[in-house]
Design a protein around this motif. Structure first.
Motif, PDB file in Angstrom:
ATOM      1  N   SER A  48     -12.562   6.831   1.897  1.00 49.47           N
ATOM      2  CA  SER A  48     -12.172   7.980   1.083  1.00 49.47           C
ATOM      3  C   SER A  48     -11.602   7.606  -0.279  1.00 49.47           C
ATOM      4  CB  SER A  48     -11.129   8.813   1.839  1.00 49.47           C
ATOM      5  OG  SER A  48      -9.904   8.088   1.942  1.00 49.47           O
ATOM      6  N   ASN A  49     -11.532   6.312  -0.573  1.00 46.13           N
ATOM      7  CA  ASN A  49     -10.933   5.809  -1.809  1.00 46.13           C
ATOM      8  C   ASN A  49      -9.413   6.004  -1.819  1.00 46.13           C
ATOM      9  OD1 ASN A  49     -11.427   4.369  -4.207  1.00 46.13           O
ATOM     10  ND2 ASN A  49     -11.215   6.224  -5.448  1.00 46.13           N
ATOM     11  N   ASP A  50      -8.825   6.086  -0.638  1.00 45.41           N
ATOM     12  CA  ASP A  50      -7.383   6.269  -0.479  1.00 45.41           C
ATOM     13  C   ASP A  50      -6.846   5.077   0.314  1.00 45.41           C
ATOM     14  OD1 ASP A  50      -4.897   7.518  -0.559  1.00 45.41           O
ATOM     15  OD2 ASP A  50      -5.243   8.592   1.312  1.00 45.41           O
ATOM     16  N   ILE A  51      -5.886   4.337  -0.260  1.00 42.48           N
ATOM     17  CA  ILE A  51      -5.330   3.144   0.381  1.00 42.48           C
ATOM     18  C   ILE A  51      -3.811   3.292   0.471  1.00 42.48           C
ATOM     19  CG2 ILE A  51      -5.180   0.630   0.329  1.00 42.48           C
ATOM     20  CD1 ILE A  51      -7.515   0.632  -1.681  1.00 42.48           C
ATOM     21  N   HIS A  52      -3.256   2.983   1.629  1.00 45.54           N
ATOM     22  CA  HIS A  52      -1.812   3.011   1.811  1.00 45.54           C
ATOM     23  C   HIS A  52      -1.352   1.670   2.397  1.00 45.54           C
ATOM     24  CE1 HIS A  52      -0.909   7.343   1.069  1.00 45.54           C
ATOM     25  NE2 HIS A  52      -2.227   7.421   1.292  1.00 45.54           N
ATOM     26  N   CYS A  53      -0.237   1.168   1.900  1.00 50.51           N
ATOM     27  CA  CYS A  53       0.320  -0.107   2.336  1.00 50.51           C
ATOM     28  C   CYS A  53       0.586  -0.082   3.840  1.00 50.51           C
ATOM     29  CB  CYS A  53       1.611  -0.392   1.568  1.00 50.51           C
ATOM     30  SG  CYS A  53       2.483  -1.889   2.102  1.00 50.51           S
ATOM     31  N   VAL A  54       0.216  -1.154   4.530  1.00 48.90           N
ATOM     32  CA  VAL A  54       0.404  -1.221   5.981  1.00 48.90           C
ATOM     33  C   VAL A  54       1.874  -1.384   6.358  1.00 48.90           C
ATOM     34  CG1 VAL A  54      -1.898  -2.159   6.414  1.00 48.90           C
ATOM     35  CG2 VAL A  54       0.012  -3.725   6.002  1.00 48.90           C
ATOM     36  N   HIS A  55       2.720  -1.732   5.385  1.00 52.00           N
ATOM     37  CA  HIS A  55       4.146  -1.919   5.683  1.00 52.00           C
ATOM     38  C   HIS A  55       4.978  -0.700   5.312  1.00 52.00           C
ATOM     39  CE1 HIS A  55       7.920  -4.034   6.383  1.00 52.00           C
ATOM     40  NE2 HIS A  55       8.349  -3.550   5.220  1.00 52.00           N
ATOM     41  N   CYS A  56       4.863  -0.251   4.066  1.00 52.85           N
ATOM     42  CA  CYS A  56       5.734   0.835   3.580  1.00 52.85           C
ATOM     43  C   CYS A  56       5.003   2.167   3.438  1.00 52.85           C
ATOM     44  CB  CYS A  56       6.366   0.448   2.246  1.00 52.85           C
ATOM     45  SG  CYS A  56       5.195   0.425   0.850  1.00 52.85           S
ATOM     46  N   ASN A  57       3.699   2.162   3.624  1.00 53.05           N
ATOM     47  CA  ASN A  57       2.843   3.359   3.526  1.00 53.05           C
ATOM     48  C   ASN A  57       2.732   3.897   2.107  1.00 53.05           C
ATOM     49  OD1 ASN A  57       1.070   5.069   5.001  1.00 53.05           O
ATOM     50  ND2 ASN A  57       2.554   6.728   4.880  1.00 53.05           N
ATOM     51  N   ARG A  58       3.178   3.138   1.112  1.00 52.28           N
ATOM     52  CA  ARG A  58       3.034   3.551  -0.285  1.00 52.28           C
ATOM     53  C   ARG A  58       1.557   3.602  -0.661  1.00 52.28           C
ATOM     54  NH1 ARG A  58       5.814  -0.254  -2.317  1.00 52.28           N
ATOM     55  NH2 ARG A  58       7.724   0.792  -3.022  1.00 52.28           N
ATOM     56  N   LYS A  59       1.167   4.645  -1.404  1.00 50.43           N
ATOM     57  CA  LYS A  59      -0.209   4.708  -1.883  1.00 50.43           C
ATOM     58  C   LYS A  59      -0.408   3.655  -2.956  1.00 50.43           C
ATOM     59  CE  LYS A  59      -3.801   7.894  -3.428  1.00 50.43           C
ATOM     60  NZ  LYS A  59      -4.169   9.300  -3.730  1.00 50.43           N
ATOM     61  N   THR A  60      -1.523   2.946  -2.876  1.00 48.58           N
ATOM     62  CA  THR A  60      -1.772   1.857  -3.807  1.00 48.58           C
ATOM     63  C   THR A  60      -3.234   1.864  -4.235  1.00 48.58           C
ATOM     64  OG1 THR A  60      -1.707  -0.558  -4.080  1.00 48.58           O
ATOM     65  CG2 THR A  60      -2.145   0.272  -1.867  1.00 48.58           C
ATOM     66  N   LYS A  61      -3.478   1.495  -5.470  1.00 50.83           N
ATOM     67  CA  LYS A  61      -4.852   1.431  -5.963  1.00 50.83           C
ATOM     68  C   LYS A  61      -5.565   0.181  -5.470  1.00 50.83           C
ATOM     69  CE  LYS A  61      -4.188   4.115 -10.220  1.00 50.83           C
ATOM     70  NZ  LYS A  61      -4.293   4.099 -11.700  1.00 50.83           N
ATOM     71  N   LYS A  62      -4.778  -0.856  -5.167  1.00 48.43           N
ATOM     72  CA  LYS A  62      -5.353  -2.123  -4.744  1.00 48.43           C
ATOM     73  C   LYS A  62      -4.554  -2.687  -3.587  1.00 48.43           C
ATOM     74  CE  LYS A  62      -6.807  -6.666  -6.470  1.00 48.43           C
ATOM     75  NZ  LYS A  62      -6.844  -7.578  -7.638  1.00 48.43           N
ATOM     76  N   SER A  63      -5.246  -3.238  -2.627  1.00 47.88           N
ATOM     77  CA  SER A  63      -4.610  -3.831  -1.462  1.00 47.88           C
ATOM     78  C   SER A  63      -4.519  -5.345  -1.642  1.00 47.88           C
ATOM     79  CB  SER A  63      -5.433  -3.498  -0.210  1.00 47.88           C
ATOM     80  OG  SER A  63      -4.935  -4.163   0.915  1.00 47.88           O
ATOM     81  N   PHE A  64      -3.391  -5.912  -1.235  1.00 49.35           N
ATOM     82  CA  PHE A  64      -3.182  -7.349  -1.336  1.00 49.35           C
ATOM     83  C   PHE A  64      -2.930  -7.942   0.053  1.00 49.35           C
ATOM     84  CE2 PHE A  64      -1.863  -5.467  -5.333  1.00 49.35           C
ATOM     85  CZ  PHE A  64      -2.402  -6.310  -6.295  1.00 49.35           C
ATOM     86  N   ASN A  65      -3.416  -9.162   0.248  1.00 47.32           N
ATOM     87  CA  ASN A  65      -3.075  -9.907   1.466  1.00 47.32           C
ATOM     88  C   ASN A  65      -3.381  -9.111   2.731  1.00 47.32           C
ATOM     89  OD1 ASN A  65      -2.177 -12.237   2.692  1.00 47.32           O
ATOM     90  ND2 ASN A  65      -0.019 -11.634   2.682  1.00 47.32           N
ATOM     91  N   GLN A  66      -4.529  -8.459   2.745  1.00 45.13           N
ATOM     92  CA  GLN A  66      -5.014  -7.704   3.906  1.00 45.13           C
ATOM     93  C   GLN A  66      -4.128  -6.505   4.251  1.00 45.13           C
ATOM     94  OE1 GLN A  66      -5.324 -10.931   6.758  1.00 45.13           O
ATOM     95  NE2 GLN A  66      -7.416 -11.380   6.135  1.00 45.13           N
ATOM     96  N   GLY A  67      -3.789  -5.725   3.212  1.00 45.73           N
ATOM     97  CA  GLY A  67      -3.184  -4.436   3.502  1.00 45.73           C
ATOM     98  C   GLY A  67      -1.875  -4.087   2.836  1.00 45.73           C
ATOM     99  N   TYR A  68      -1.324  -4.957   2.001  1.00 43.24           N
ATOM    100  CA  TYR A  68      -0.006  -4.701   1.415  1.00 43.24           C
ATOM    101  C   TYR A  68      -0.122  -4.217  -0.033  1.00 43.24           C
ATOM    102  CZ  TYR A  68       1.729  -7.299   5.431  1.00 43.24           C
ATOM    103  OH  TYR A  68       2.006  -7.723   6.710  1.00 43.24           O
ATOM    104  N   CYS A  69       0.832  -3.389  -0.444  1.00 43.48           N
ATOM    105  CA  CYS A  69       0.941  -3.030  -1.859  1.00 43.48           C
ATOM    106  C   CYS A  69       1.595  -4.192  -2.599  1.00 43.48           C
ATOM    107  CB  CYS A  69       1.770  -1.755  -2.021  1.00 43.48           C
ATOM    108  SG  CYS A  69       3.500  -1.922  -1.515  1.00 43.48           S
ATOM    109  N   TYR A  70       1.549  -4.154  -3.926  1.00 42.23           N
ATOM    110  CA  TYR A  70       2.084  -5.281  -4.697  1.00 42.23           C
ATOM    111  C   TYR A  70       3.595  -5.467  -4.523  1.00 42.23           C
ATOM    112  CZ  TYR A  70       2.869  -8.604  -8.427  1.00 42.23           C
ATOM    113  OH  TYR A  70       3.232  -9.725  -9.126  1.00 42.23           O
ATOM    114  N   PRO A  71       4.412  -4.399  -4.543  1.00 43.16           N
ATOM    115  CA  PRO A  71       5.851  -4.603  -4.313  1.00 43.16           C
ATOM    116  C   PRO A  71       6.154  -5.285  -2.983  1.00 43.16           C
ATOM    117  CG  PRO A  71       5.485  -2.449  -5.267  1.00 43.16           C
ATOM    118  CD  PRO A  71       4.133  -2.996  -4.932  1.00 43.16           C
TER     119      PRO A  71
END
Length: 280
Positions: A48-71
């Motif tokens: 759906s072009n919608d990504i949420h961090c696997v830890h904090c559930n923050r919406k993010t444009k890009k996923s890092f390290n298999q599911g995390y937001c940059y913060p």
């Protein structure tokens, strides 16, 4: 009748059955899908072009390290570089990002193992008993055996570093997906490797205590994966570039799905992506 599941992806959960075959369960939203049951079926997946961090559930444009937001990537201990290179653990320097997390995850028994993932590799895991480690299943290992038991993550990294002078520590995912490799005598490999690292291993024992590193007399585990057809030429699916795909699921190995047309997708890579899965 079409079945449909929607929500955020997570890496597939695994366990081995009585025949040592890996059973896969896909968390997607509130559902847990039996993926083994889908082999041979036509499926369709859309992002759906919608990504949420696997830890904090923050919406993010890009996923890092298999599911995390940059913060989270730059603040969580579980995303620090010492997770990939445990020999660089810096807890003792007072610089751990999350000391309580480190105490819970890094200061307990770890095991150094050998696995056959298409090539023989060394690795470390916390999850070993008489059963098959989830880490071996995630790496697509068809054989695995434990070498050594150590008291903490830092020591496991130091021992693994000794082993890496003589044997690789990486899985070649393309080789792993090309088919079931020939069996290797891992016990012979273990004994040869132990002989090569014995002098340096003794130095670690001298520094940390004789009981800090102990050899484990472990059997070789043989692991089977639910695969009907392996790909000839691998074509990797990237949801960022191909948000919709469909096809017949032909097998699962590691965290990869194999589809007709020699296509594969690494499900773990897209943790946090909101998708819809349809079984057609």
């Amino acid at each position: 009748m079409t079945q449909s599941y929607s929500g955020a992806l997570r890496k597939m959960r695994t366990h081995a059955n009585e025949n040592n075959e890996v059973c896969y369960e896909l968390p997607i939203g509130e559902s847990a899908v039996d993926v083994n049951a889908l082999i041979g079926s036509e499926i369709a997946l859309s992002f759906s072009n919608d990504i949420h961090c696997v830890h904090c559930n923050r919406k993010t444009k890009k996923s890092f390290n298999q599911g995390y937001c940059y913060p989270c990537l730059i603040s969580l201990a579980q995303c620090d570089s010492c997770i990939i290179k445990p020999e660089k653990c810096h807890y003792h320097e007072g610089t751990c990002r999350e000391p309580e997390w480190g105490e819970a995850h890094c200061f307990n028994e770890h095991f150094v193992y050998l696995a056959n993932t298409g090539n023989v590799k060394v690795g470390i895991t916390r999850q070993v008993s008489d059963t098959i480690s989830p880490r071996w299943m995630d790496q697509g290992a068809t054989q695995a055996t434990v070498m050594l038991r150590v008291p903490d993550r830092l020591t496991s990294g130091l021992v693994e570093t000794l082993c890496k002078k003589h044997i690789g520590d990486k899985t070649n995912w393309r080789t792993m997906l090309k088919g079931k490799p020939e069996d290797v005598n891992l016990i012979d490999v273990k004994h040869e490797l132990m002989e090569k690292i014995s002098a340096e291993l003794a130095e670690i024992q001298q520094e940390k205590g004789l009981q800090a590193v102990s050899e484990v007399e472990s059997k070789v585990h043989h692991i089977n994966f639910p695969v009907e057809t392996y790909p000839d030429k691998i074509k990797s699916i990237n949801l960022d570039k191909t948000p919709d795909f469909s096809g017949v699921l032909q097998g699962i190995k590691g965290q990869y799905w194999m589809l007709d047309g020699d296509r594969v997708i690494n499900i773990r890579k897209f943790a946090g992506y909101n998708v819809t899965l349809q079984v057609l």
